[in-house]
Design an enzyme around this catalytic site. Structure first.
Site, PDB file in Angstrom:
ATOM      1  N   TRP A   1       0.818  -1.219   0.000  1.00 53.57           N
ATOM      2  CA  TRP A   1       0.000   0.000   0.000  1.00 53.57           C
ATOM      3  C   TRP A   1       0.857   1.277   0.000  1.00 53.57           C
ATOM      4  O   TRP A   1       0.309   2.363   0.100  1.00 53.57           O
ATOM      5  CB  TRP A   1      -0.906   0.006   1.230  1.00 53.57           C
ATOM      6  N   ASP A   2       2.173   1.167  -0.084  1.00 49.06           N
ATOM      7  CA  ASP A   2       3.051   2.333   0.079  1.00 49.06           C
ATOM      8  C   ASP A   2       2.891   2.927   1.471  1.00 49.06           C
ATOM      9  O   ASP A   2       2.902   4.142   1.655  1.00 49.06           O
ATOM     10  CB  ASP A   2       2.767   3.392  -0.999  1.00 49.06           C
ATOM     11  N   PHE A   3       2.768   2.055   2.469  1.00 44.83           N
ATOM     12  CA  PHE A   3       2.674   2.479   3.857  1.00 44.83           C
ATOM     13  C   PHE A   3       4.061   2.533   4.498  1.00 44.83           C
ATOM     14  O   PHE A   3       4.263   2.077   5.627  1.00 44.83           O
ATOM     15  CB  PHE A   3       1.750   1.540   4.648  1.00 44.83           C
ATOM     16  N   ASP A   4       5.044   3.066   3.742  1.00 41.88           N
ATOM     17  CA  ASP A   4       6.352   3.261   4.349  1.00 41.88           C
ATOM     18  C   ASP A   4       6.230   4.247   5.507  1.00 41.88           C
ATOM     19  O   ASP A   4       5.301   5.044   5.579  1.00 41.88           O
ATOM     20  CB  ASP A   4       7.371   3.748   3.316  1.00 41.88           C
TER      21      ASP A   4
ATOM     22  N   LYS B   1       1.298   6.330   7.896  1.00 39.89           N
ATOM     23  CA  LYS B   1       0.358   6.724   6.846  1.00 39.89           C
ATOM     24  C   LYS B   1      -1.020   6.095   7.042  1.00 39.89           C
ATOM     25  O   LYS B   1      -2.026   6.650   6.577  1.00 39.89           O
ATOM     26  CB  LYS B   1       0.906   6.318   5.476  1.00 39.89           C
TER      27      LYS B   1
END
Length: 814
Positions: free
Chosen positions: A490-493, A519
């Site tokens: 999810w691009d939850f870096d 995020k």
């Protein structure tokens, strides 16, 4: 008489047709919504409104009665559907009420046109609708806390030594992520007198929006000098009292995208006899040395010298083309003893780097005798992108002291000849935090790119992806790590600098904590010595996807011991719009997507991710007031609609920049990313779209929460509404807390203001108009020459606004 009747019939015909068209639009949209399993209201109400419009067009009074019934039943439905929340009710009823007002005014004309008389009682109903509509419109300008402050927090005095000397790191007086100043000259009693003291314009305008150049700097203040940088990395040294430029430095850096300089770093020599060298503590259990790897223990010599170096005070500039430059803080000249005449090339050992694929955007970390950098790696282009290696360099010589590559721990310095740091390993693009006492640096790790497909990811990289990693300052070896998203799709870096804070333990003492915002709208609290949760974390089952070649984590960590912000699972009733029609269109969009909460997995169908890849919380991080134990969090609430695209169907112009199709080369799929917006460009879910929240770290509960920002300088189709409606806008950038009980913030992305809030209640008590929007971090200091306190903000432009500037503005009391 005949002309009068003819005019009346023409008027009624036109009114009826308009009403019928509105009804027809509701019928068409309502039919689509019903076909997708959504609400029947719009179809039924639309049919009734079409009939009402037809009757009015034929001069039948029954058309007005039918419309009145629709309006009355719509009120009942709206409360059933949305409760008594103001903004959801407004979008459902205001348009219908305005039409109803016109219909009631026209009712006597309808009666007369049909051969009757009377009907003036309808004027009373029209008046009631007018009063209600005006009251609703007026209420749009009222501030509505989401969580009201229950009472004033208990305030305790600061411990000795907590008063700052300088704002010497990105987050204030320390690299602990506090963004707190123990200053009280500017306070709640006199803040209304705060005025612009000076303005500096550097002339280096950020010229594009979105993923282009953006001003996101928090300046540094050292003694009588303020240091700031432009989006392109030009550095400016200013007099703290006048804003007069003392020097400037141009790194002549270029990159095709993502130009920004969020912060600089500072180091100052201490001239005294050095203490005896001590051996660094050995790597503890849980982070064993890889088999066959030789680790050279770094002697952690205190940073003191018997003679001054050529640059006893130096500013470290991270550039957008991947260099680290040391500048003499007094002259702006490169420090000749650092690297190659002041520059370390961060492309060393990285292999092939296409333009824009690797750069520095966040401030370096000065930790003792080291300056430590991560780096931004471009998302979603390929599986063969530059490494996310973290490196520490000697602050004087620029020599590489250690390297930590999450993809290959065996590489502890430069890679062997002919090799590179691990391609595509997770990176650290945000700011790090440092605990000098524990000798640990805390790394908020990114996820391995591409973001939305991970079937090819290696086990070693997955281990540290989207995790907090505590590494020893002496060796760069991991002491512990805690993963906040498993197999991140999810691009939850981790986007924010961790907060290092000693939280009350309820027994009169404290625990050394690390607080990390994410995020996905979650807040994790860990013991910063061990990495164990101090606030409860649960592994919960999450939805599973079905993309061929992908794998999925069966569970994800949920931080249930701390508040969650803006990440509720959406339902159709949560859809919103400026009018009933665009709310309907948002409902249709929602009904056509799969949404299963925070961890809705991407698929070949359309899926809704909420919060989206911008958050939730982002790089602005948090601030904290140690006199009250309140932590302040700003967030944004922007959904992301996405779906996977089979490789053979990928458009050739996919760029990987911001929204749209991203290539993800080397995987079977590209991906489409789109903001979840109405046709007017407004977020589809109900307001607010951004808030400020105070969290009491003693109770771990929300103390207050308020929407922040208005639509004054934004609006549908980019047209400025010029109305200060406090709906709560997406936020970017840091906050600043002061001992006087003030909280400063400028990053509301809908208007151009620096604001001050009462940090005890969340009440907005002051604001100053900025020439353009801001994403910068407010900071404050007391001039050593005049004793005057200043608050400084940069204004280069809000993220999606076309208005751009080059301002550094200082405020002070008269």
């Amino acid at each position: 008489m005949d002309r009068s009747k003819g005019a009346a019939r023409t008027f009624l015909l036109g009114l009826g047709l308009i009403i019928a068209i509105v009804g027809l639009l509701l019928v068409i949209g309502g039919g689509v919504l019903v076909a997708r399993g959504g609400s029947w209201y719009y179809l039924i109400a639309g049919l009734a409104i079409v009939i009402s419009g037809g009757l009015i067009a034929r001069s039948r009074p029954s058309g007005a009665w039918l419309y009145a019934i629709v309006l009355l039943l719509s009120c009942v439905w709206a409360v059933w559907d949305a409760g008594f929340e103001f903004w959801p009710l407004l979008s459902r009823l205001l348009m219908l009420a305005v039409i109803g007002f016109v219909v009631m005014l026209a009712y006597p004309t309808l009666v007369h046109a049909s051969g009757g008389s009377g009907g003036r009682i309808a004027y009373l109903l029209a008046a009631l609708l007018a009063v209600g509509s005006v009251a609703a419109f007026s209420s749009m300008f009222s501030h509505r806390p989401l969580v009201e402050a229950a009472g004033a927090p208990q305030v305790r005095p600061l411990a000795p030594g907590q008063a700052p000397k300088d704002w010497s790191t990105w987050s204030g007086a320390t690299p602990r992520g506090e963004r707190f100043a123990a200053l009280e000259q500017i306070n709640k009693d006199n803040i209304q007198q705060l005025k612009v003291a000076w303005t500096f314009r550097h002339g280096d305008f950020p010229v594009s929006t979105g993923a282009g150049a953006e001003d996101q700097i928090t300046p540094l203040q050292i003694g009588d000098t303020l240091f700031t940088c432009s989006a392109y990395g030009k550095v400016f040294a200013l007099d703290v009292d006048t804003g007069e430029q003392r020097w400037r430095f141009d790194p002549k850096a270029e990159t095709p995208s993502w130009q920004r300089c969020r912060g600089l770093a500072y180091h100052e020599d201490r001239i005294e006899e050095p203490a005896p060298a001590t051996e660094a503590a050995p790597t503890q259990a849980g982070a064993p040395t890889p088999a066959g790897v030789k680790i050279t223990t770094v002697v952690d010599t205190p940073l003191v010298y018997s003679t001054a170096s050529a640059c006893p005070k130096r500013i470290f500039l991270p550039t957008i083309d991947a260099r680290l430059i040391a500048l003499n803080a007094e002259t702006g000249e490169p420090c000749a003893d650092f690297g190659d005449n002041g520059t370390v090339d961060l492309k060393m050992g990285m292999g092939d780097i296409p333009p824009g694929w690797y750069q520095q955007t966040s401030a370096p970390l000065v930790a003792g005798r080291l300056v430590v950098v991560g780096g931004r790696v471009a998302d979603n282009w390929s599986v063969d992108e530059p490494s996310g290696v973290v490196r520490a360099f000697d602050v004087h010589s620029g020599e590489l002291v250690w390297a930590w590559d999450a993809g290959n721990p065996a590489i502890t310095g430069l890679p062997p000849a002919g090799e590179t740091y691990t391609r595509n390993s997770p990176n650290v693009w945000s700011a790090m935090a440092y605990d000098e006492k524990l000798g640990l640096i805390y790394l908020p790790m990114g996820n391995q790119t591409p973001d939305f497909f991970g079937g090819q990811r290696a086990e070693e990289s997955e281990k540290y992806s989207s995790s907090i990693v505590a590494v020893e300052v002496a060796t760069g070896r991991p002491r512990w790590h805690f993963q906040m998203t498993h197999h991140d799709l999810w691009d939850f870096d981790l986007p924010a600098q961790p907060l290092l804070y000693d939280v009350p333990d309820g027994k009169g003492g404290t625990r050394p904590a690390l607080v990390q915002v994410t995020k996905q709208g979650m807040i994790f609290m860990l013991d910063r010595e061990t990495g164990e949760p101090l606030a409860q974390v649960e592994e919960r089952p999450v939805p599973q996807g079905n993309v061929p070649g992908e794998r999925y984590s069966p569970t994800q960590p949920y931080s249930v011991g701390m508040p969650q912000i803006g990440n509720e699972t959406l339902k159709e009733a949560d859809m919103w719009g400026a009018t009933l029609l665009d709310q309907l269109l948002c409902r249709i969009q929602f009904a056509g997507m799969r949404h299963e909460g925070v961890y809705t997995p991407p698929g070949l169908d359309h899926a809704l991710q909420m919060p989206g890849s911008l958050g939730g919380m982002n790089w602005g991080s948090v601030s904290v007031d140690p006199t009250t134990d309140y932590m302040f969090v700003n967030d944004m609430r922007l959904g992301l609609a996405n779906y996977m695209i089979p490789r053979e169907q990928m458009p050739k112009n996919a760029s990987g920049i911001e929204m749209g199709a991203v290539p993800q080369e080397g995987t079977p799929f590209g991906a489409m990313r789109q903001r979840f917006l109405s046709p007017l460009g407004i977020p589809c879910q109900k307001p607010p779209f951004g808030t400020l929240t105070a969290i009491d770290l003693k109770t771990r509960q929300i103390a207050w929460q308020v929407p922040v920002g208005t639509v004054q300088d934004t609006g549908p189709f980019g047209i400025k509404m010029r109305m200060p409606i406090p709906i709560g806008m997406p936020t970017l950038g840091p906050t600043l807390a002061t001992q006087s009980g003030l909280l400063f913030f400028a990053g509301a992305q809908g208007d151009f203001y620096l604001r001050a809030f009462d940090s005890a209640t969340g009440e907005e008590i002051w604001k100053a108009r900025l020439p353009v929007g801001s994403q910068g971090g407010p900071m404050t200091y007391v001039s050593p020459k005049t004793g005057k306190q200043y608050v400084v903000i940069t204004a280069g432009g809000a993220r999606q606004s076309p208005d751009r500037g080059d301002y550094v503005i200082a405020y002070a009391l008269p």
